[in-house]
Design a protein around this motif. Structure first.
Motif, mmCIF file in Angstrom:
data_model
loop_
_atom_site.group_PDB
_atom_site.id
_atom_site.type_symbol
_atom_site.label_atom_id
_atom_site.label_comp_id
_atom_site.label_asym_id
_atom_site.label_seq_id
_atom_site.Cartn_x
_atom_site.Cartn_y
_atom_site.Cartn_z
ATOM 1 N N LYS A 120 0.814 -1.215 0.000
ATOM 2 C CA LYS A 120 0.000 0.000 0.000
ATOM 3 C C LYS A 120 0.849 1.268 0.000
ATOM 4 N N ASN A 121 2.168 1.098 0.010
ATOM 5 C CA ASN A 121 3.073 2.241 0.119
ATOM 6 C C ASN A 121 3.785 2.559 -1.184
ATOM 7 N N TYR A 122 4.210 3.803 -1.267
ATOM 8 C CA TYR A 122 4.927 4.304 -2.439
ATOM 9 C C TYR A 122 6.281 4.830 -2.001
ATOM 10 N N GLU A 123 7.216 4.846 -2.953
ATOM 11 C CA GLU A 123 8.511 5.467 -2.737
ATOM 12 C C GLU A 123 9.135 5.786 -4.092
ATOM 13 N N LEU A 124 10.160 6.627 -4.062
ATOM 14 C CA LEU A 124 10.850 6.966 -5.298
ATOM 15 C C LEU A 124 11.720 5.811 -5.744
ATOM 16 N N THR A 125 11.838 5.631 -7.041
ATOM 17 C CA THR A 125 12.788 4.682 -7.602
ATOM 18 C C THR A 125 14.152 5.372 -7.643
ATOM 19 N N SER A 126 15.170 4.664 -8.065
ATOM 20 C CA SER A 126 16.492 5.284 -8.233
ATOM 21 C C SER A 126 16.410 6.432 -9.227
ATOM 22 N N LYS A 127 15.667 6.226 -10.298
ATOM 23 C CA LYS A 127 15.466 7.267 -11.306
ATOM 24 C C LYS A 127 14.749 8.471 -10.701
ATOM 25 N N GLY A 128 13.748 8.214 -9.871
ATOM 26 C CA GLY A 128 13.013 9.284 -9.199
ATOM 27 C C GLY A 128 13.893 10.062 -8.239
ATOM 28 N N LYS A 129 14.741 9.336 -7.503
ATOM 29 C CA LYS A 129 15.659 10.002 -6.570
ATOM 30 C C LYS A 129 16.626 10.907 -7.311
ATOM 31 N N LEU A 130 17.128 10.440 -8.448
ATOM 32 C CA LEU A 130 18.027 11.276 -9.257
ATOM 33 C C LEU A 130 17.314 12.526 -9.764
ATOM 34 N N ALA A 131 16.071 12.364 -10.201
ATOM 35 C CA ALA A 131 15.293 13.509 -10.689
ATOM 36 C C ALA A 131 15.062 14.514 -9.567
ATOM 37 N N TYR A 132 14.734 14.028 -8.378
ATOM 38 C CA TYR A 132 14.505 14.911 -7.238
ATOM 39 C C TYR A 132 15.801 15.624 -6.836
ATOM 40 N N GLU A 133 16.903 14.881 -6.781
ATOM 41 C CA GLU A 133 18.195 15.479 -6.435
ATOM 42 C C GLU A 133 18.584 16.552 -7.438
ATOM 43 N N SER A 134 18.354 16.287 -8.703
ATOM 44 C CA SER A 134 18.657 17.265 -9.747
ATOM 45 C C SER A 134 17.814 18.533 -9.578
ATOM 46 N N ALA A 135 16.548 18.364 -9.284
ATOM 47 C CA ALA A 135 15.650 19.511 -9.106
ATOM 48 C C ALA A 135 15.988 20.300 -7.845
ATOM 49 N N SER A 136 16.568 19.631 -6.863
ATOM 50 C CA SER A 136 16.890 20.264 -5.579
ATOM 51 C C SER A 136 18.258 20.939 -5.568
ATOM 52 N N LYS A 137 19.042 20.668 -6.584
ATOM 53 C CA LYS A 137 20.399 21.192 -6.624
ATOM 54 C C LYS A 137 20.384 22.718 -6.602
ATOM 55 N N ASN A 138 21.191 23.290 -5.748
ATOM 56 C CA ASN A 138 21.377 24.741 -5.632
ATOM 57 C C ASN A 138 20.148 25.484 -5.131
ATOM 58 N N THR A 139 19.212 24.799 -4.514
ATOM 59 C CA THR A 139 18.063 25.485 -3.924
ATOM 60 C C THR A 139 17.557 24.706 -2.725
ATOM 61 N N GLN A 140 16.977 25.416 -1.807
ATOM 62 C CA GLN A 140 16.381 24.790 -0.634
ATOM 63 C C GLN A 140 14.893 25.107 -0.524
ATOM 64 N N THR A 141 14.375 25.933 -1.414
ATOM 65 C CA THR A 141 12.963 26.300 -1.307
ATOM 66 C C THR A 141 12.091 25.295 -2.054
ATOM 67 N N VAL A 142 11.014 24.929 -1.413
ATOM 68 C CA VAL A 142 10.099 23.942 -1.985
ATOM 69 C C VAL A 142 9.516 24.451 -3.305
ATOM 70 N N MET A 143 9.164 25.714 -3.346
ATOM 71 C CA MET A 143 8.549 26.250 -4.572
ATOM 72 C C MET A 143 9.523 26.213 -5.749
#
Length: 90
Positions: free
Chosen positions: A60-83
Motif C-alpha cells: 500500500k506504500n509508495y517510494e521513489l525509484t532510483s530514477k526518481g531520486k536522481l530527478a529529485y536530487e537534480s531539481a533540488s540542486k542549488n536550492t532549498q525552497t520547496v517552490m
C-alpha cells in the motif's frame, strides 16, 4: 504537468525516510500547495509517475525509484525552497 510535478514532489518529501501510503502523499501535497488534491488527480499523477519509472508501489506504500531520486536530487540542486524545487521538477 503542474499537478504531476506537485504530486512527485509530495511523494519525494513524504518518502524521505520511509515509504508512505497515498494518505501521506496527500498530506504533504496539501502542505506544499494549499489546494486539496482530488482522488482523480492523485491517481492520475501516481499512475503517470509509476509508468515513467519515477515511483514504485510496494503493497500500500509508495517510494521513489532510483530514477526518481536522481530527478529529485537534480531539481533540488542549488536550492532549498520547496517552490523552486517544484518549479524545477515541472
Amino acid at each position: 504537468l503542474q499537478t504531476i510535478s506537485w504530486i512527485f514532489l509530495a511523494t519525494a518529501l513524504a518518502t524521505n525516510t520511509k515509504p508512505t501510503d497515498i494518505s501521506g502523499i496527500s498530506s504533504v501535497a496539501d502542505g506544499i500547495n494549499h489546494v486539496v488534491t482530488t482522488q482523480k488527480e492523485l491517481q492520475t499523477s501516481i499512475s503517470w509517475l509509476t509508468t515513467k519509472g519515477l515511483i514504485i508501489k510496494q503493497g500500500k506504500n509508495y517510494e521513489l525509484t532510483s530514477k526518481g531520486k536522481l530527478a529529485y536530487e537534480s531539481a533540488s540542486k542549488n536550492t532549498q525552497t520547496v517552490m523552486k524545487i517544484w518549479e524545477n521538477i515541472e
